[in-house]
Design an enzyme around this catalytic site. Structure first.
Site, PDB file in Angstrom:
ATOM      1  N   PHE A 105       0.803  -1.227   0.000  1.00 29.84           N
ATOM      2  CA  PHE A 105       0.000   0.000   0.000  1.00 29.84           C
ATOM      3  C   PHE A 105       0.835   1.275   0.000  1.00 29.84           C
ATOM      4  O   PHE A 105       0.485   2.259   0.639  1.00 29.84           O
ATOM      5  CB  PHE A 105      -0.973   0.018   1.191  1.00 29.84           C
ATOM      6  CG  PHE A 105      -1.507  -1.329   1.552  1.00 29.84           C
ATOM      7  CD1 PHE A 105      -2.244  -2.048   0.627  1.00 29.84           C
ATOM      8  CD2 PHE A 105      -1.252  -1.897   2.778  1.00 29.84           C
ATOM      9  CE1 PHE A 105      -2.734  -3.310   0.938  1.00 29.84           C
ATOM     10  CE2 PHE A 105      -1.736  -3.154   3.098  1.00 29.84           C
ATOM     11  CZ  PHE A 105      -2.484  -3.862   2.169  1.00 29.84           C
ATOM     12  N   CYS A 106       1.951   1.257  -0.700  1.00 31.25           N
ATOM     13  CA  CYS A 106       2.864   2.408  -0.761  1.00 31.25           C
ATOM     14  C   CYS A 106       3.391   2.789   0.621  1.00 31.25           C
ATOM     15  O   CYS A 106       3.680   3.950   0.896  1.00 31.25           O
ATOM     16  CB  CYS A 106       2.191   3.601  -1.437  1.00 31.25           C
ATOM     17  SG  CYS A 106       1.697   3.261  -3.136  1.00 31.25           S
TER      18      CYS A 106
END
Length: 153
Positions: A61-62
């Site tokens: 998720f970054c």
């Protein structure tokens, strides 16, 4: 808050499911990252999508450093994942599944998600999945997305 409590409570009762983040539901957002012991995160996401019509995110998720911290992934394991990606094999990249609750969600959707996760944890899913080693993503055996057909230039 009611949907979040239902989701966290439901997932918490499933053997093999580990959730990440605060247990304080008053301070928690409607985002619940989790894993199922012994089932790759990308496989869980694919089964939820293909067999249950449920969309979730899977991966880091970054937030790679934070996800590695939550998962307890050390430097050596991180370097093995990086080496794998260099060699076009992303199957060892750590991650988790993320279910997100919005204002539009209903109680029946939470129940459906919890039921689906319970079935996956119990190895009760119908498809046979194969992994694309280069991306680390899973899909039903023999299925290939044809984006050009759906989104012509």
């Amino acid at each position: 808050r009611n949907l979040l409590a239902k989701l966290v409570g439901g997932l918490g009762r499933i053997d093999g499911v580990e959730m990440y983040g605060s247990g304080d539901l008053e301070r928690r957002l409607g985002v619940v990252p989790f894993n199922i012991r012994g089932v790759p995160h990308n496989l869980v996401a694919s089964i939820l999508s293909h067999e249950f019509g449920i969309g979730v995110r899977s991966g880091c998720f970054c937030a790679q450093n934070y996800v590695r911290f939550l998962l307890g992934v050390g430097e050596e394991e991180s370097m093995r994942a990086v080496d794998g990606m260099i060699d076009d094999d992303a199957t060892g990249v750590p991650g988790m599944v993320r279910a997100s609750i919005g204002l539009y969600n209903e109680e029946s959707e939470i129940e459906r998600l919890v039921s689906a996760v319970e079935r996956i944890a119990g190895e009760d899913f119908s498809g046979r999945y194969e992994v694309d080693r280069k991306t680390g993503e899973y899909g039903p055996r023999g299925h290939r997305d044809d984006f050009d057909r759906h989104f012509p230039a």
